[in-house]
Design a protein around this motif. Sequence first.
Motif, PDB file in Angstrom:
ATOM      1  N   SER A   1       0.890  -1.196   0.016  1.00 56.88           N
ATOM      2  CA  SER A   1       0.076  -0.121   0.024  1.00 56.88           C
ATOM      3  C   SER A   1       0.816   1.184   0.110  1.00 56.88           C
ATOM      4  O   SER A   1       1.900   0.884   0.449  1.00 56.88           O
ATOM      5  CB  SER A   1      -1.111  -0.249   1.081  1.00 56.88           C
TER       6      SER A   1
ATOM      7  N   ASP B   1     -10.764   8.622  -0.072  1.00 53.35           N
ATOM      8  CA  ASP B   1     -10.035   8.219  -1.188  1.00 53.35           C
ATOM      9  C   ASP B   1      -9.484   9.612  -1.856  1.00 53.35           C
ATOM     10  O   ASP B   1     -10.657  10.565  -1.732  1.00 53.35           O
ATOM     11  CB  ASP B   1     -10.790   7.367  -2.235  1.00 53.35           C
TER      12      ASP B   1
ATOM     13  N   ARG C   1      -8.674   9.109  -5.704  1.00 53.58           N
ATOM     14  CA  ARG C   1      -8.869   8.983  -6.751  1.00 53.58           C
ATOM     15  C   ARG C   1     -10.054   9.648  -7.909  1.00 53.58           C
ATOM     16  O   ARG C   1      -9.868   9.828  -8.844  1.00 53.58           O
ATOM     17  CB  ARG C   1      -9.022   7.375  -7.008  1.00 53.58           C
TER      18      ARG C   1
ATOM     19  N   THR D   1      -4.175   6.874   0.611  1.00 54.51           N
ATOM     20  CA  THR D   1      -4.785   5.592   0.680  1.00 54.51           C
ATOM     21  C   THR D   1      -5.621   5.526   1.787  1.00 54.51           C
ATOM     22  O   THR D   1      -5.592   6.189   2.670  1.00 54.51           O
ATOM     23  CB  THR D   1      -3.984   4.433   0.516  1.00 54.51           C
TER      24      THR D   1
END
Length: 695
Positions: free
Chosen positions: A25, A571, A573, A586
């Motif tokens: 990770s 998150d 993203r 993350t």
Amino acid sequence: MNKNQYRTLLLISALFAVVAITTLSARAWSQGAQKTSDQDTVKITADLVQLDIVVTDRKGKSVRGLTREDFELYDNNKLQHISHFSLEETRGRQLIGSSDEFASLPKAITAGEVKRVIAFVVDTLHMKPESVYRSQKMLEDFIDTKMAPGDLVLILPPAGGSGLFQQFTSDQRVLRNAAGRLRPFIFSNDTAPHRSLSTGPGAAAGGMGGPRGRMGGFPGQSRGGVFGRPDPLEEADVRNTLSTLNNLIDAMKKLPGRKLGVFVSEGFRLFQTQTTFDLSETIAKATRASVVFYSIDPRGLDPLGLSAADSADDIGDDLGSFLDNRRDDFRESQDSLNTLALDTGGRFYRNSNDVKAGLNNLLEENSSYYLLGFQPEAGKWDGKFHKVKVAVKGRPDLVVSARKGYEARDEKPKGKPISDPKLAEMIEAINSPLIRRDIDLQLTPFYLDTEKREPYMVTLLHIDASRLKFNSQDGRYKDKLEVSGFVIDSRGKAVDSFSNTLDLNLLPKTYEEALTRGLLSTRTLGVRPGIYQLRMFVREESSGRIGTANNLVDIPDMKSDRLSLSSIFTDTRLTDNPEAAGSGGTLSQRRFKRGSQFAYQLAIYNAKAEGADKKTELEIRTRVLRAGKAVYSGQRRPVQILEGSQVPSRILTGGVLQLGAMPPDDYTLEVTVFDRSRKKDSRAVARQEIDFSVE
């Protein structure tokens, strides 16, 4: 469905998949190589006597700015050289804001971060119901507005309670649960409340109290228990309270920082139960462990006269004797509280209907203290009690509070030692209220529900690989980690445990990635609704370095009528510029670059809906807290219901948090949901939070 809603729905769906694997990770750890272990401590020989000294003015305000040369210290009336001196600051905080806004503090601390160790012993064995409730409010106020970063706190009722919540912790969630579970144990109108087997007039049903206003006692026992034996039940309760204090002192002895015991009680009768010597032993144990007790009597002003609750049977034929006995009871109960406090260097707060004021004065008095140490002459570690006196030269206007002495002897270890040193080290580390960061760990429990509305929990353990000592061999980087963990329910019982070894055999590219991004281990567990604590232990085989972590998760009953929330998922993203957050953004790490942004999502369960269209009146508010203080408070706004929701039982929602110019530090994102349809119902508000960092 707009673009943002679609993105959010995709993210929540992806979370179910990402937590089911064990993989590398991302982690940005720019300062990892420069940090040193916070387990380095100063070794002090057994012959060094250390004293916590509190100096106040006549108004009770803490006095700072004194030096070593300002103090005189006497051991058995002989002046001693002060070889160790320091001023320790432990000032708490005052939350500014409305009373419904809690301040979130760091949930786990290391030994080097401890400022105060405070143990609240709430003696429900010797308190009336109204005193228990008053003490409960005092504790809730302390947790929400007075507790400060670096505080290690315990709430302990001698009458028993839930195992999970009877532990030293810096986690306010554990403490709020402990305070909320305090219950009256006796229902008596006695001046000194106690249970008794006496069958005399006025004894409460079931032996839950002695004769009102009388000395009570076991049949055949005269006043004071001198010509007979004490009442067995009353004596057992007093010994149980003292045993609780003794066990507490044993636990506090190993902890760093200023060690304060706050004994909240209406007192107990020493002479009647023949336990005066037992209290003396408890005080001696406290002085050896440098534990200072403060006593608080929560009953307030007691006129000690007749009250509406006194019946003719209680009073009997002699009103004068009845009132005399009541006053004797009161004095004897006060003596136990006063002796415990004064003989350990504390104070006794009494005769005030404002029990919070007593605690506030206690905290103000201990906002700073002086640590003085001296070494007795050779051969003076003689096993005897030594009287100690401390004074400030030429300042008769100052009040010096310190324990009255110490016993010059070492405590003998109890129990049989564990033969396997590695096993003993693991047990001690994983059970300690203080975490170890030789290896830095980040433990995050998440919970959601299955299609059948059954809860399940996923734990993410992030391991900082930058502190590991890999061995380069045959073009690979090798290391071996021992990983152990427990999941403990509210009764203190382990519902899940595991222990395994991670054999790392990494290629150069993977090794470089691990150094900067870390390692991630996951575990999934089906659970019932309830409160659980997770404890994790990691040890590197080659170096012996240790990392520990713990966290609490409260899993609601998703099938009940109570408004509740899932965990918060973060998150980057799905934001406009995911690269700006850095590699540490993350779910397991939540370390974001300054000026970036991240999305957060959660599920709302059991909202109230009205009409055929199932319309809800939900509102959401977000706050960001830093060191317990709100640095951002959003306005309440209507909840945006995303596609995929099952209104009203399961509603998906979320938002985006702009970090802006937040300075690098640790923060807490708090999300509160309000159900306006429930009006003043206690089930109308649900709160959830998650930690994150800005770097």
